[in-house]
Design an enzyme around this catalytic site. Structure first.
Site, PDB file in Angstrom:
ATOM      1  N   LYS A   7      -0.994  -1.338  -4.687  1.00 38.90           N
ATOM      2  CA  LYS A   7      -1.791  -0.113  -4.871  1.00 38.90           C
ATOM      3  C   LYS A   7      -0.807   0.989  -5.247  1.00 38.90           C
ATOM      4  O   LYS A   7      -0.323   1.717  -4.384  1.00 38.90           O
ATOM      5  CB  LYS A   7      -2.486   0.277  -3.562  1.00 38.90           C
ATOM      6  CG  LYS A   7      -3.593  -0.624  -3.120  1.00 38.90           C
ATOM      7  CD  LYS A   7      -4.263  -0.011  -1.878  1.00 38.90           C
ATOM      8  CE  LYS A   7      -5.160  -0.985  -1.167  1.00 38.90           C
ATOM      9  NZ  LYS A   7      -5.639  -0.488   0.128  1.00 38.90           N
ATOM     10  N   PHE A  33      -9.878  -0.268  -0.632  1.00 38.38           N
ATOM     11  CA  PHE A  33      -9.652  -1.233   0.440  1.00 38.38           C
ATOM     12  C   PHE A  33     -10.151  -2.606  -0.021  1.00 38.38           C
ATOM     13  O   PHE A  33     -11.255  -2.732  -0.526  1.00 38.38           O
ATOM     14  CB  PHE A  33     -10.377  -0.796   1.710  1.00 38.38           C
ATOM     15  CG  PHE A  33     -10.083  -1.680   2.867  1.00 38.38           C
ATOM     16  CD1 PHE A  33      -8.842  -1.637   3.497  1.00 38.38           C
ATOM     17  CD2 PHE A  33     -11.029  -2.591   3.321  1.00 38.38           C
ATOM     18  CE1 PHE A  33      -8.559  -2.481   4.556  1.00 38.38           C
ATOM     19  CE2 PHE A  33     -10.750  -3.428   4.382  1.00 38.38           C
ATOM     20  CZ  PHE A  33      -9.509  -3.380   4.998  1.00 38.38           C
ATOM     21  N   ASP A  93       0.875  -1.178   0.000  1.00 37.05           N
ATOM     22  CA  ASP A  93       0.000   0.000   0.000  1.00 37.05           C
ATOM     23  C   ASP A  93       0.916   1.233   0.000  1.00 37.05           C
ATOM     24  O   ASP A  93       1.397   1.644  -1.046  1.00 37.05           O
ATOM     25  CB  ASP A  93      -0.899  -0.116   1.240  1.00 37.05           C
ATOM     26  CG  ASP A  93      -1.917   0.999   1.387  1.00 37.05           C
ATOM     27  OD1 ASP A  93      -2.148   1.730   0.414  1.00 37.05           O
ATOM     28  OD2 ASP A  93      -2.485   1.145   2.480  1.00 37.05           O
TER      29      ASP A  93
HETATM   30  P1  IMP Z   1       2.009  -0.563   3.729  1.00 32.87           P
HETATM   31  O1  IMP Z   1       3.065  -0.678   4.782  1.00 32.87           O
HETATM   32  O2  IMP Z   1       1.275   0.755   3.761  1.00 32.87           O
HETATM   33  O3  IMP Z   1       2.511  -0.877   2.323  1.00 32.87           O
HETATM   34  O4  IMP Z   1       0.853  -1.568   4.089  1.00 32.87           O
HETATM   35  C1  IMP Z   1       1.014  -2.904   3.964  1.00 32.87           C
HETATM   36  C2  IMP Z   1       0.107  -3.678   4.890  1.00 32.87           C
HETATM   37  O5  IMP Z   1      -1.131  -2.993   5.200  1.00 32.87           O
HETATM   38  C3  IMP Z   1      -0.294  -4.929   4.177  1.00 32.87           C
HETATM   39  O6  IMP Z   1       0.647  -5.965   4.422  1.00 32.87           O
HETATM   40  C4  IMP Z   1      -1.660  -5.215   4.753  1.00 32.87           C
HETATM   41  O7  IMP Z   1      -1.506  -5.959   5.957  1.00 32.87           O
HETATM   42  C5  IMP Z   1      -2.234  -3.867   5.089  1.00 32.87           C
HETATM   43  N1  IMP Z   1      -3.132  -3.391   4.019  1.00 32.87           N
HETATM   44  C6  IMP Z   1      -2.883  -2.412   3.117  1.00 32.87           C
HETATM   45  N2  IMP Z   1      -3.919  -2.230   2.283  1.00 32.87           N
HETATM   46  C7  IMP Z   1      -4.863  -3.139   2.653  1.00 32.87           C
HETATM   47  C8  IMP Z   1      -6.179  -3.460   2.153  1.00 32.87           C
HETATM   48  O8  IMP Z   1      -6.706  -2.887   1.194  1.00 32.87           O
HETATM   49  N3  IMP Z   1      -6.826  -4.470   2.799  1.00 32.87           N
HETATM   50  C9  IMP Z   1      -6.306  -5.132   3.868  1.00 32.87           C
HETATM   51  N4  IMP Z   1      -5.070  -4.871   4.361  1.00 32.87           N
HETATM   52  C10 IMP Z   1      -4.357  -3.885   3.762  1.00 32.87           C
END
Ligand code: IMP
Ligand code: MG
Length: 188
Positions: free
Chosen positions: A141, A162, A113
């Protein structure tokens, strides 16, 4: 609540999730990723590092599509905040057990994300002097990613919505759904 494997739409209180990728589409792509990773690591025995909890379903399907040998280990991260918004904080809850010095490491994520989790994990793993670090993520994303990142293998690029299912949770639930569903925006 009754959850059906073949559901096209899932209602959670007053929110609606619509199918984004069905089981067959996911399985086909995971098989391709397994084949591609095997081809790129012929003759090697990489260590696949799963990121708990979200990557477990993808992880187990991915490694069963490998035609090379592999080892596995797991990390657990936690992030706090709203159930649907990345908190901007990450904390290590479970560290690696494997000795990864001089090994080819492949981090397995469910979704990238903002990219913070990957940046954080690389900063933990790099000082242990692996031969290489690669990242495979089922979902990306792109619009939401704020960090400069190299993602070596990506299953699907998705819009900044999401998503739940196939390991991904909404307040710890819905990880066991076989398809992936995206939250319908109230504007649609
Ligand atoms: P980041 O550190 O912002 O890249 O987020 C990564 C983590 O956030 C992922 O490993 C997921 O556990 C959680 N996450 C991010 N987007 C989603 C989503 O759309 N649905 C569920 N979990 C998410
Ligand atoms: Mg995760």
């Amino acid at each position: 609540m009754n959850l059906n494997f073949n559901e096209k739409v899932i209602h959670v209180n007053d929110e609606t999730f619509e199918i984004l990728f069905d089981e067959l589409t996911i399985q086909k792509r995971v098989k391709e990723l397994g084949e591609e990773i095997s081809k790129d690591h012929m003759g090697k025995v990489p260590i696949f590092i799963g990121v708990l909890n979200g990557s477990v379903i993808f992880f187990s399907d991915l490694i069963r599509n490998l035609s090379i040998n592999c080892e596995v280990d797991f990390l657990k991260l936690s992030s706090y905040g709203d159930a649907k918004i990345s908190s901007g904080n990450v904390r290590l809850i479970k560290e690696l057990n494997a000795d990864i010095k001089d090994r080819d490491v492949i981090i397995v994520e469910d979704i990238v994300d903002t990219g913070l989790s990957i940046v954080y994990m690389k900063s933990l793993i790099q000082p242990q002097n692996p031969a290489s670090i690669k990242v495979v993520t089922l979902l990306h994303k792109k619009e939401a990613t704020k960090y400069e990142l190299k993602l070596d293998y990506i299953g699907f690029q998705i819009p900044n919505k999401f998503v739940i299912g196939y390991g991904l949770d909404y307040s710890q639930r819905f990880r066991h759904l076989r398809s992936i569903y995206a939250l319908k925006s109230t504007m649609e």
